[in-house]
Design an enzyme around this catalytic site. Sequence first.
Site, PDB file in Angstrom:
ATOM      1  N   GLU A  31       0.852  -1.206   0.000  1.00 57.35           N
ATOM      2  CA  GLU A  31       0.000   0.000   0.000  1.00 57.35           C
ATOM      3  C   GLU A  31       0.881   1.248   0.000  1.00 57.35           C
ATOM      4  OE1 GLU A  31      -4.029  -1.105   2.461  1.00 57.35           O
ATOM      5  OE2 GLU A  31      -2.134  -1.299   3.515  1.00 57.35           O
ATOM      6  N   GLU A 107      18.107   8.345  31.198  1.00 54.67           N
ATOM      7  CA  GLU A 107      17.965   8.043  29.758  1.00 54.67           C
ATOM      8  C   GLU A 107      19.094   7.124  29.322  1.00 54.67           C
ATOM      9  OE1 GLU A 107      18.089  11.794  27.713  1.00 54.67           O
ATOM     10  OE2 GLU A 107      16.527  12.647  28.983  1.00 54.67           O
ATOM     11  N   LYS A 109      22.235   6.238  27.110  1.00 54.51           N
ATOM     12  CA  LYS A 109      23.233   7.054  26.412  1.00 54.51           C
ATOM     13  C   LYS A 109      23.475   6.390  25.052  1.00 54.51           C
ATOM     14  CE  LYS A 109      27.520   9.549  27.130  1.00 54.51           C
ATOM     15  NZ  LYS A 109      28.269   9.189  25.955  1.00 54.51           N
ATOM     16  N   ASP A 111      24.842   5.563  21.524  1.00 58.97           N
ATOM     17  CA  ASP A 111      26.189   5.691  20.978  1.00 58.97           C
ATOM     18  C   ASP A 111      26.128   6.119  19.511  1.00 58.97           C
ATOM     19  OD1 ASP A 111      28.840   5.703  21.290  1.00 58.97           O
ATOM     20  OD2 ASP A 111      29.120   3.534  21.344  1.00 58.97           O
ATOM     21  N   TYR A 216      16.512  14.186  22.624  1.00 62.02           N
ATOM     22  CA  TYR A 216      16.523  14.100  24.088  1.00 62.02           C
ATOM     23  C   TYR A 216      16.778  15.421  24.801  1.00 62.02           C
ATOM     24  CZ  TYR A 216      21.477  13.500  22.879  1.00 62.02           C
ATOM     25  OH  TYR A 216      22.726  13.640  22.355  1.00 62.02           O
ATOM     26  N   LYS A 304      29.030   5.596  32.557  1.00 59.30           N
ATOM     27  CA  LYS A 304      29.529   4.761  31.463  1.00 59.30           C
ATOM     28  C   LYS A 304      29.549   3.303  31.914  1.00 59.30           C
ATOM     29  CE  LYS A 304      31.149   7.457  28.083  1.00 59.30           C
ATOM     30  NZ  LYS A 304      32.451   7.370  27.610  1.00 59.30           N
ATOM     31  N   CYS A 398      64.805 -15.884  17.207  1.00 58.65           N
ATOM     32  CA  CYS A 398      63.923 -15.014  16.426  1.00 58.65           C
ATOM     33  C   CYS A 398      63.037 -15.867  15.507  1.00 58.65           C
ATOM     34  CB  CYS A 398      64.755 -14.044  15.579  1.00 58.65           C
ATOM     35  SG  CYS A 398      63.724 -13.073  14.448  1.00 58.65           S
ATOM     36  N   CYS A 401      64.374 -14.852  11.695  1.00 55.47           N
ATOM     37  CA  CYS A 401      65.716 -15.125  11.166  1.00 55.47           C
ATOM     38  C   CYS A 401      66.464 -16.170  11.993  1.00 55.47           C
ATOM     39  CB  CYS A 401      66.532 -13.829  11.091  1.00 55.47           C
ATOM     40  SG  CYS A 401      66.973 -13.195  12.709  1.00 55.47           S
ATOM     41  N   CYS A 416      65.667  -9.453  19.050  1.00 57.86           N
ATOM     42  CA  CYS A 416      66.470 -10.033  17.988  1.00 57.86           C
ATOM     43  C   CYS A 416      67.497  -8.947  17.641  1.00 57.86           C
ATOM     44  CB  CYS A 416      65.583 -10.334  16.775  1.00 57.86           C
ATOM     45  SG  CYS A 416      66.537 -10.630  15.277  1.00 57.86           S
ATOM     46  N   CYS A 421      67.926  -8.966  10.045  1.00 56.46           N
ATOM     47  CA  CYS A 421      66.655  -9.719  10.166  1.00 56.46           C
ATOM     48  C   CYS A 421      65.630  -9.057   9.240  1.00 56.46           C
ATOM     49  CB  CYS A 421      66.168  -9.681  11.613  1.00 56.46           C
ATOM     50  SG  CYS A 421      64.523 -10.393  11.803  1.00 56.46           S
TER      51      CYS A 421
HETATM   52  S1  IVH Z   1      22.321  15.125  27.005  1.00 54.51           S
HETATM   53  C1  IVH Z   1      23.629  19.148  28.272  1.00 54.51           C
HETATM   54  N1  IVH Z   1      21.281  12.747  26.597  1.00 54.51           N
HETATM   55  O1  IVH Z   1      26.523  11.886  25.036  1.00 54.51           O
HETATM   56  C2  IVH Z   1      23.179  17.809  27.886  1.00 54.51           C
HETATM   57  N2  IVH Z   1      23.423  13.183  25.665  1.00 54.51           N
HETATM   58  O2  IVH Z   1      28.903  12.825  26.708  1.00 54.51           O
HETATM   59  C3  IVH Z   1      23.874  17.303  26.711  1.00 54.51           C
HETATM   60  N3  IVH Z   1      24.338  11.317  24.359  1.00 54.51           N
HETATM   61  O3  IVH Z   1      27.414  14.837  23.406  1.00 54.51           O
HETATM   62  C4  IVH Z   1      23.692  15.935  26.294  1.00 54.51           C
HETATM   63  N4  IVH Z   1      22.642   9.945  24.626  1.00 54.51           N
HETATM   64  O4  IVH Z   1      26.230  13.000  22.025  1.00 54.51           O
HETATM   65  C5  IVH Z   1      22.344  13.542  26.380  1.00 54.51           C
HETATM   66  N5  IVH Z   1      20.213  10.698  26.287  1.00 54.51           N
HETATM   67  C6  IVH Z   1      21.254  11.504  26.070  1.00 54.51           C
HETATM   68  C7  IVH Z   1      22.350  11.086  25.310  1.00 54.51           C
HETATM   69  C8  IVH Z   1      23.434  11.955  25.131  1.00 54.51           C
HETATM   70  C9  IVH Z   1      23.838  10.115  24.057  1.00 54.51           C
HETATM   71  C10 IVH Z   1      25.677  11.798  23.933  1.00 54.51           C
HETATM   72  C11 IVH Z   1      25.671  13.176  23.297  1.00 54.51           C
HETATM   73  C12 IVH Z   1      26.590  13.995  24.155  1.00 54.51           C
HETATM   74  C13 IVH Z   1      27.401  12.962  24.862  1.00 54.51           C
HETATM   75  C14 IVH Z   1      27.834  13.498  26.209  1.00 54.51           C
END
Ligand code: IVH
Length: 660
Positions: A31, A107, A109, A111, A216, A304, A398, A401, A416, A421
């Site tokens: 569709e 939230e 993070k 990547d 975000y 992290k 070695c 050689c 060595c 060599c």
């Molecule tokens: S907030 C002032 N929220 O992480 C607030 N950053 O190390 C600024 N990132 O440069 C960022 N997920 O590229 C925020 N849920 C999230 C995120 C997030 C990934 C990254 C973003 C930022 C880096 C900070």
Amino acid sequence: MKERYDELVDIINKANYEYHVLDNPTITDQEFDKYLRELINLEIEHPDFVRDDSPTQKIGGEVIDGFKKVIHDKPMLSLSNVFNESEIIDFNNKISKEGFHPSYVCELKIDGLSVSLKYKGGKFVSAATRGDGVVGEDITHNVKTIKSIPLKINKPIDIEVRGEIFMSKKVLKSLNELRSKQGLPLFQNCRNAAAGSIRQLDSKIAEQRKLDAFLYQLPNPEDFNINTHIEALEFMKSLGFKTNPNNKLVSDVNGILDFINEKGSIRSSLPYDIDGVVIKVNDISIQKKLGFTAKYPKWATAYKFPAEEVLTKLTDIVFTVGRTGQITPNAVLEPVIVQGSTIRRATLHNEQYVLDKELKIGDIVSIRKAGDVIPEVVKPIKERRNGSEKPFVMIDKCPICNSKLEVSKTGIDYFCKNDNCPKRNIESLIHFVSRKAMNIDGLGERIIEDFYNLGIIRQIEDIYDLKEKNTELIELEGFGEKSVNNLLTSIENSKKNSLERLIFSLGITGIGEKNAKILAKKYNNIYKLMNANFEELNAIRDIGPILANSVVEFFSSEENKTLIKNLDNIGVNMEYIGQKNVDNVNFINKKFVVTGTLSNYGRDEVKNIIENNGGTTSDSVSKKTDVVIVGENAGSKYDKAIKLGIEIWDEETLQNKLNL
Ligand code: IVH
């Protein structure tokens, strides 16, 4: 007709929203295709109908010449990092000490790479990367092609929203499968793939990369009478943006810790990569009161995740020979994916390292990426042994050689010592031409190895003789007239390098790029360095007895003296030209101001570095300043720089720019 056209735009945009943002399609692919074809035909017949928010505007095709710079209305800051429970508790305690006991929004993070999107009257107008936080790059043409980013939002307002562009794990996998078939290098992980895709000049390529985005952050919540971050997220969602379904409001630090545990365990099953959790104070008036440090908001931080560890089999330990003759044991692993890249080998550094870890060949071992980049064997899983594992035995000859290895004075490293060599020679040649050494383009590792085996290059001087073998080279497989010409030009250009490159390229044990610069600056000319004695060298700050000895030993060898004489006769520059890194475009003719405390450099040191790279420094920020380098506790100069829209580098940026 126009009514039908408008109806089709709305139907397809709604379908796109349901599919790409809500992940909940309500019409079939057939569709969808039928509507889209009808729309395209109408647009061909009536080009005047075409609306800015038509789904056809997402197809891509716009090709730009280069990326325009964009100054962010408000800086796009990054976040401080925390790595464990006690650092999270500290983060909360600091906020409590200021008299606040806020709730937080947790939230994922994501990547990827952060992006700022701007809408005028509800219509998408531009997008920019974070860049250095103050100045980013215009990526509007590529962002337009991202299906989950609306070209029109649900209210006719002017707004900026920020978020993360990312590539899903599934898209990366199929992209890499395709690249592998095409013989192209594979992307190491989702982040690199997303960043590489957004940096395309041709938006058709970006479109094919199927990028996605979560939003975000609202930089100006007050413009919309929004008082909390969770409301800001809801507002963005109501406008039609994709927000992450895992976002959660928690009432205290325990809620943060629970969120981290919960998400840590679902991490690998998510369809996209995350590298941690972001924690933000919910109440925007409290955010305002907490404010910022030079680099980060005090009201948010990023937890992290620890580096991911995976198990695999250590199938063998093999030895490699470096340019100095140093022997390194390397783990051969059953290929395994760690954080998006396939790991097959990992360095085991030296005999003692293997013995300390009690590794046996055949062990199941745990692997992680140290500092998220270099693979590391963490430990053997001894419970998995079945008796068939073989002990590790250090070699005494070695592997190339066969000459007897010598143990270093520290008793840790094996060498060595055979100057003939082949592997040592190849590695020395590779080092000589490398980017930070003589910077000869077109002589990659494989080519050096082939040329060595074919007898075309056996020693450094032979590189400068290649022009005599022009016709022989053109006939080699993979070479043509153009690539040979480029190579010969690059070889000729290398003759003009300043002395520090030559010193570094000689591969004197312990003399890296930085020490080569120190020596070049001190001695100005290679013959003066050659004649320097131990005491003199030892007295130089940063050199010390071990390196002094190494330099003296290097130049006491007749063979090395001959090499220098030959290079001089060939026309290779033997002098320090003054402006080091003359090709460092990041510094040349720019005015710098340094403010705050840097962790790796003293104030004078950083000024010297800037000047040595072609820049000038001054103490006060003005309109003429090009870049302000900001350390910890930076004060009014930083504020002024922001006001004037001057480019800002933190220490990490400075280091990256120095490395070009
Ligand atoms: S907030 C002032 N929220 O992480 C607030 N950053 O190390 C600024 N990132 O440069 C960022 N997920 O590229 C925020 N849920 C999230 C995120 C997030 C990934 C990254 C973003 C930022 C880096 C900070």
